[in-house]
Design a protein around this motif. Structure first.
Motif, PDB file in Angstrom:
ATOM      1  N   UNK A   1      41.341  75.904  59.419  1.00  0.00           N
ATOM      2  CA  UNK A   1      41.595  75.788  58.273  1.00  0.00           C
ATOM      3  C   UNK A   1      40.399  75.781  57.192  1.00  0.00           C
ATOM      4  N   UNK A   2      40.561  76.208  55.956  1.00  0.00           N
ATOM      5  CA  UNK A   2      39.404  76.258  55.021  1.00  0.00           C
ATOM      6  C   UNK A   2      38.967  75.022  54.556  1.00  0.00           C
ATOM      7  N   UNK A   3      37.632  74.856  54.279  1.00  0.00           N
ATOM      8  CA  UNK A   3      37.370  73.591  53.687  1.00  0.00           C
ATOM      9  C   UNK A   3      36.574  73.687  52.425  1.00  0.00           C
ATOM     10  N   UNK A   4      36.445  72.785  51.642  1.00  0.00           N
ATOM     11  CA  UNK A   4      35.576  72.790  50.399  1.00  0.00           C
ATOM     12  C   UNK A   4      34.990  71.359  50.099  1.00  0.00           C
ATOM     13  N   UNK A   5      33.927  71.510  49.294  1.00  0.00           N
ATOM     14  CA  UNK A   5      33.055  70.362  49.180  1.00  0.00           C
ATOM     15  C   UNK A   5      33.678  69.312  48.355  1.00  0.00           C
ATOM     16  N   UNK A   6      33.478  68.088  48.555  1.00  0.00           N
ATOM     17  CA  UNK A   6      34.010  66.900  47.818  1.00  0.00           C
ATOM     18  C   UNK A   6      32.688  66.144  47.768  1.00  0.00           C
ATOM     19  N   UNK A   7      32.005  66.016  46.359  1.00  0.00           N
ATOM     20  CA  UNK A   7      30.560  65.485  46.307  1.00  0.00           C
ATOM     21  C   UNK A   7      30.498  64.242  46.904  1.00  0.00           C
ATOM     22  N   UNK A   8      31.402  63.484  46.286  1.00  0.00           N
ATOM     23  CA  UNK A   8      31.302  61.828  46.500  1.00  0.00           C
ATOM     24  C   UNK A   8      31.548  61.647  48.175  1.00  0.00           C
ATOM     25  N   UNK A   9      32.344  62.475  48.595  1.00  0.00           N
ATOM     26  CA  UNK A   9      32.741  62.186  50.155  1.00  0.00           C
ATOM     27  C   UNK A   9      31.480  62.735  50.902  1.00  0.00           C
ATOM     28  N   UNK A  10      30.863  63.668  50.612  1.00  0.00           N
ATOM     29  CA  UNK A  10      29.641  64.192  51.250  1.00  0.00           C
ATOM     30  C   UNK A  10      28.604  62.928  51.289  1.00  0.00           C
ATOM     31  N   UNK A  11      28.222  62.471  50.325  1.00  0.00           N
ATOM     32  CA  UNK A  11      27.419  61.150  50.324  1.00  0.00           C
ATOM     33  C   UNK A  11      28.165  59.982  50.986  1.00  0.00           C
ATOM     34  N   UNK A  12      29.338  59.851  51.014  1.00  0.00           N
ATOM     35  CA  UNK A  12      30.183  58.799  51.666  1.00  0.00           C
ATOM     36  C   UNK A  12      29.861  58.993  53.215  1.00  0.00           C
ATOM     37  N   UNK A  13      30.012  60.436  53.365  1.00  0.00           N
ATOM     38  CA  UNK A  13      29.881  60.789  55.191  1.00  0.00           C
ATOM     39  C   UNK A  13      28.891  60.312  55.426  1.00  0.00           C
ATOM     40  N   UNK A  14      27.507  60.674  54.868  1.00  0.00           N
ATOM     41  CA  UNK A  14      26.211  60.338  55.174  1.00  0.00           C
ATOM     42  C   UNK A  14      25.978  58.783  55.540  1.00  0.00           C
ATOM     43  N   UNK A  15      26.682  57.918  54.595  1.00  0.00           N
ATOM     44  CA  UNK A  15      26.374  56.701  54.561  1.00  0.00           C
ATOM     45  C   UNK A  15      27.196  56.049  55.932  1.00  0.00           C
ATOM     46  N   UNK A  16      28.428  56.923  55.910  1.00  0.00           N
ATOM     47  CA  UNK A  16      29.569  56.338  57.293  1.00  0.00           C
ATOM     48  C   UNK A  16      28.637  56.691  58.578  1.00  0.00           C
ATOM     49  N   UNK A  17      27.864  57.864  58.637  1.00  0.00           N
ATOM     50  CA  UNK A  17      27.204  58.159  59.969  1.00  0.00           C
ATOM     51  C   UNK A  17      26.141  57.149  60.203  1.00  0.00           C
ATOM     52  N   UNK A  18      25.301  56.193  59.043  1.00  0.00           N
ATOM     53  CA  UNK A  18      24.504  55.503  59.451  1.00  0.00           C
ATOM     54  C   UNK A  18      25.219  54.106  59.824  1.00  0.00           C
ATOM     55  N   UNK A  19      26.468  53.809  59.064  1.00  0.00           N
ATOM     56  CA  UNK A  19      27.098  52.773  59.558  1.00  0.00           C
ATOM     57  C   UNK A  19      27.484  52.610  61.037  1.00  0.00           C
ATOM     58  N   UNK A  20      28.028  53.869  61.541  1.00  0.00           N
ATOM     59  CA  UNK A  20      28.324  54.021  62.953  1.00  0.00           C
ATOM     60  C   UNK A  20      27.105  53.828  63.872  1.00  0.00           C
ATOM     61  N   UNK A  21      25.975  54.657  63.823  1.00  0.00           N
ATOM     62  CA  UNK A  21      24.688  54.232  64.554  1.00  0.00           C
ATOM     63  C   UNK A  21      24.434  52.889  64.634  1.00  0.00           C
TER      64      UNK A  21
END
Length: 376
Positions: free
Chosen positions: A277-297
């Motif tokens: 399925x095609x995907x497109x960017x969501x600016x706020x969710x990209x930044x939130x994703x980086x924060x989420x990766x840090x929280x997981x680690x």
């Protein structure tokens, strides 16, 4: 663990300086700078006994700064952890699985606790490489890392492994001992849109048909005016791939197109019978994703603070976030705290598990964070 960083955005190597007792030197930089024949001899003089490992990038991470056309050095001296490396050359993309196997076999020892891998970004099938890496590693040892980049040019990528930077190389860094804790997280932040489509013709990481139609033609229809800028514009519209037996889709990014074959080459496998399925960017969710990766680690370090964080993020995120790219790095830094040293690069593919209890996979368009914390 003692960590020192140095960086330069010029070809004058004299500004790079590190103490001589470094055990592991990570080198991330622009391809042209890494291919300077004077670079490795200079680094070897600085750190005579270190394993010197690195790769070309689509942008370098130095603390909370994101740089272009620079070299970033991160030197590490461990209290008790030992490191070793295994290097292999990929002559053909079909060698990827065997190369992964060979690296994991060479690094396998009783006290191995983690593997960090840096790979050529254009000559390797990342999915097969990861499968090979997993083959001989015990369940408690995982792999993180990424595929080298070449800005948005997609011409050539290089890896440096105790020698001059060269194309077609893959290097695995093994960490040994019982005092090193490793955390890892990988999160995207892209939104899927449009219908799911069945892969009806593909071979390994080359996609020919979706729903029995030309995949390239269909993709160009969705891209519209962006199609003229392929393959780089494809970074803005990746594909979400549903693999058998997995509830979490992986994201695949285009590395190249073949107009004569009407095909697209991706960083990892595109198996027939799977849905995309095609995907497109969501600016706020990209930044939130980086924060989420840090929280997981951070949650995997058993309340110990991260000392070193290796950030590997996709070039597609950089193209979307543009001048606000440092927001995702700053978000990671805020989660991990002031004591964590940040280093890393923008890549053509990221390698990490989906979660704490899963095996590593190839990802695209994610922010992957690997944290190290050593008990003194």
């Amino acid at each position: 663990m003692h960590i020192v960083q140095s960086s330069t955005d010029a070809s004058d190597l004299s500004s790079l300086f590190l103490p001589p007792d470094i055990q592991l030197l990570l080198v991330f930089g622009a391809r042209a700078l890494l291919q300077d024949p004077a670079l490795f001899p200079h680094l070897r003089r600085l750190c005579p006994s270190a394993h010197i490992v690195g790769c070309s990038t689509a942008g370098e991470i130095f603390g909370t700064e994101v740089r272009d056309d620079s070299i970033v050095l991160t030197g590490i001296r461990f209290a008790s952890t030992r490191v070793d490396i295994a290097v292999r050359q990929v002559a053909d993309v079909g060698d990827s699985y065997q190369v992964g196997q060979a690296i994991s076999q060479e690094l396998q020892r009783e006290d191995l606790c983690h593997v960090l891998v840096l790979s050529d970004g254009l000559r390797v099938n990342g999915s097969d490489l990861v499968k090979g890496l997993r083959e001989h590693l015990p369940s408690h040892v995982n792999v993180t890392g990424g595929l080298a980049g070449d800005g948005s040019d997609f011409r050539e990528t290089v890896v440096l492994a105790n020698g001059d930077a060269a194309a077609g190389q893959v290097v695995g860094i093994g960490f040994y001992g019982d005092r090193l804790q490793v955390g890892y997280g990988s999160v995207g932040g892209w939104d899927a849109f449009g219908p799911e489509r069945l892969i009806t013709r593909s071979k390994d990481n080359v996609l020919y048909e979706l729903d029995s139609e030309s995949a390239l033609g269909l993709y160009k229809t969705y891209l519209g005016s962006h199609a003229a800028d392929l393959p780089s514009s494809g970074l803005l519209f990746p594909l979400a791939l549903r693999l058998p037996g997995s509830d979490t889709p992986v994201v695949r990014t285009i590395l190249g197109v073949d107009e004569t074959q009407h095909s697209m080459t991706f960083a990892g496998d595109m198996p027939e019978g799977c849905y995309v399925q095609l995907m497109k960017a969501n600016f706020n969710r990209l930044v939130d994703g980086a924060i989420g990766a840090a929280e997981v680690t951070r949650g995997q370090l058993e309340r110990r603070p991260a000392q070193l964080a290796i950030l590997i993020s996709c070039i597609g995120r950089k193209l979307v976030l543009k001048q606000r790219i440092e927001e995702e790095v700053e978000g990671v830094a805020a989660v991990l705290g002031e004591g964590a040293v940040l280093a890393g690069f923008y890549s053509y593919g990221e390698i990490a598990p989906h979660g704490a209890r899963t095996r590593c996979e190839l990802h695209n368009q994610t922010m992957t964070v690997t944290t190290l914390s050593e008990e003194e």
